[in-house]
Design a protein around this motif. Sequence first.
Motif, PDB file in Angstrom:
ATOM      1  N   VAL A 177      17.524  19.929   6.147  1.00 47.68           N
ATOM      2  CA  VAL A 177      16.048  20.230   5.363  1.00 47.68           C
ATOM      3  C   VAL A 177      14.565  19.780   6.734  1.00 47.68           C
ATOM      4  O   VAL A 177      15.237  19.319   7.405  1.00 47.68           O
ATOM      5  CB  VAL A 177      16.078  18.628   4.636  1.00 47.68           C
ATOM      6  N   CYS A 179      11.117  18.659   7.202  1.00 49.71           N
ATOM      7  CA  CYS A 179      10.446  18.502   6.322  1.00 49.71           C
ATOM      8  C   CYS A 179       9.361  17.275   7.594  1.00 49.71           C
ATOM      9  O   CYS A 179       9.824  17.201   9.083  1.00 49.71           O
ATOM     10  CB  CYS A 179      11.071  17.222   5.383  1.00 49.71           C
ATOM     11  N   THR A 182       5.463  12.333   6.565  1.00 55.46           N
ATOM     12  CA  THR A 182       5.867  10.895   5.887  1.00 55.46           C
ATOM     13  C   THR A 182       5.191  10.121   6.209  1.00 55.46           C
ATOM     14  O   THR A 182       4.417   9.598   4.920  1.00 55.46           O
ATOM     15  CB  THR A 182       7.446  10.492   6.131  1.00 55.46           C
ATOM     16  N   LEU A 218      12.136  12.938  -2.072  1.00 54.92           N
ATOM     17  CA  LEU A 218      12.467  13.995  -0.489  1.00 54.92           C
ATOM     18  C   LEU A 218      13.740  13.480  -0.439  1.00 54.92           C
ATOM     19  O   LEU A 218      14.716  14.395  -0.422  1.00 54.92           O
ATOM     20  CB  LEU A 218      11.462  13.875   0.101  1.00 54.92           C
ATOM     21  N   LEU A 230      18.939  17.061   8.400  1.00 61.80           N
ATOM     22  CA  LEU A 230      18.063  16.690   8.084  1.00 61.80           C
ATOM     23  C   LEU A 230      16.194  16.923   9.439  1.00 61.80           C
ATOM     24  O   LEU A 230      17.620  15.259  10.088  1.00 61.80           O
ATOM     25  CB  LEU A 230      17.700  15.505   7.207  1.00 61.80           C
ATOM     26  N   ALA A 232      13.341  15.650  10.639  1.00 60.69           N
ATOM     27  CA  ALA A 232      11.682  15.197  10.381  1.00 60.69           C
ATOM     28  C   ALA A 232      10.798  15.599  11.108  1.00 60.69           C
ATOM     29  O   ALA A 232      10.512  14.817  12.740  1.00 60.69           O
ATOM     30  CB  ALA A 232      11.928  14.145   9.654  1.00 60.69           C
ATOM     31  N   ALA A 423       4.825  16.369   3.185  1.00 58.49           N
ATOM     32  CA  ALA A 423       5.863  15.661   2.797  1.00 58.49           C
ATOM     33  C   ALA A 423       4.591  14.371   1.797  1.00 58.49           C
ATOM     34  O   ALA A 423       5.650  14.076   0.762  1.00 58.49           O
ATOM     35  CB  ALA A 423       7.080  14.808   3.294  1.00 58.49           C
ATOM     36  N   PHE A 430       9.572  19.546   0.651  1.00 64.92           N
ATOM     37  CA  PHE A 430       9.908  20.168   2.251  1.00 64.92           C
ATOM     38  C   PHE A 430      10.499  21.449   2.224  1.00 64.92           C
ATOM     39  O   PHE A 430      10.583  22.448   0.805  1.00 64.92           O
ATOM     40  CB  PHE A 430      11.426  19.555   1.758  1.00 64.92           C
ATOM     41  N   SER A 447       8.623  17.733  -3.892  1.00 65.47           N
ATOM     42  CA  SER A 447       8.973  16.402  -4.500  1.00 65.47           C
ATOM     43  C   SER A 447       9.241  16.645  -6.294  1.00 65.47           C
ATOM     44  O   SER A 447       8.134  16.798  -6.745  1.00 65.47           O
ATOM     45  CB  SER A 447       8.650  15.263  -3.824  1.00 65.47           C
TER      46      SER A 447
END
Length: 495
Positions: A177, A179, A182, A218, A230, A232, A423, A430, A447
């Motif tokens: 993932v 992303c 946030t 997400l 994942l 970020a 996100a 994502f 999402s």
Amino acid sequence: MPACDFTRRDLLRWTAYAAAAAGSTTLLDPARALAATDSQGAGPVTPVNLELVTLAEDRAVITWYTGRAGTDDGLGRMVPADSDGEVRYGTNPNRLNRVAHDITGHTPYHYVELHALEPGETYYYQARSNGKLAAPTAFTLIAGNAVGTTDRGLGTTGPFEFTTPQPPEGSHVFSVVLCNDTHMGETQAGLVGGQPQYIGISQVPGLPPYPEVMLESLVQDVKRFDPRYLLAAGDISAEAVPTDLSRAGHLLSRFGRYQEDYFVTRGNHDRAHIGDAYSTCRVGQWQGNDCFHDAYFPHTERTYFSRDLSGLHVIGLDTYDKPGNGGDAGGLSPEQLDWFRTDLKKHRDQPTLVFGHHPLVMQDSAFPITAGSSVDATQAAQILDWYSQTPGVFLHHAGHTHRNHRTISPTAPRVTLQEVAAAKEYPGGFSILRLHTHGYALNFYKSRSALARQWSERSRQEIMGYWPQFAFGNTVGDRNTVVKRDLTGLKRPHH
């Protein structure tokens, strides 16, 4: 570039540019114009903002919005109106003989997934609600297409056309993932330049904070793709307040274990700050107190790192490893640059993914491109030169711009430079990176929880409704791509 930090001067340049490109001194969102056609009262349910979000070899995701014509919710769009949602599609534009329905019942926020598509096949489709065909998101400031891989049907309600790609070559090994942005703790989206006509968009009163809504969705949504890791890429928080950093970590931990299953890097919003809210955190290397460092890289850990994850070499960069107020160009400290070059040399031939907040370069934007849009130009040129000498590097993932965009630099043409949309706001989602033995696919997904779809559509009204022309991606290829690459060094991970 009105993303993380957009100055008043940038805003004035953008306003002049947008007015000229639109052929008018008045900026008016298409939804507002549509609503204005019935000023006497609320009209019928009207479907708009049709978008082809995801396109893979065997599936596609199509979204749109239904509102009540002749209304205005105060943000320049029609008031939301519940309706059914369906997509009719097929391989002949005159015979749309297959039907897919919304993932939920009646809603204003439609999300339809087409399954069992054939690789390399051309399909035609139309979406409808309440018996009316959905109008696509219009691109007026950029050359692009929100609804297909060709221009068929643009300016109408379709049918629109897309051709599915071939799958990545070889067997699937694992998925990751990607992303970013946030912005935990943020309460208003789209605040730029302090200009009253560019209003900040807040969450509907009584609903949970939108950064939490979007990150919760997400983490839940990615599970259906069974990803192993994942990543970020920065701006985890709005302003590096300890409680916001902690809350983001709590939600991300629903994916797995930190520094084993998920990893984060610093963005400019996560920089060290000055003030009472930060006083309990360590003294920052460059300024203030560094709460991000304490939250994610405690003790003597550096804020940049590399890991071998099932044969994949992952490098996480701190692209705000410098003093500043967050609005200037990103940058790596001399120490980090030396470490980075040494690490690349050490893993020269190993499949390598680099991620960090600021992109190395920024191109093809409807908004002005400024120095603050990317990493310092001199450093970016250095890094691209290193990539040209490092055959293993195949992908550099960045955030910061809050948009989907794919760039190939002539200096390092084997490396995809991928910006992924934020996100926390429209389009709100994502990317899933599917790694195969002889290639990879990268697909963007919105999402899709009920609250996430509601907020995503609400926040599309940023910059007076022009936000989609920047954030969504100019073309399907900016958010969905397949690349041939030798990745035989990867291993199937142990969960």
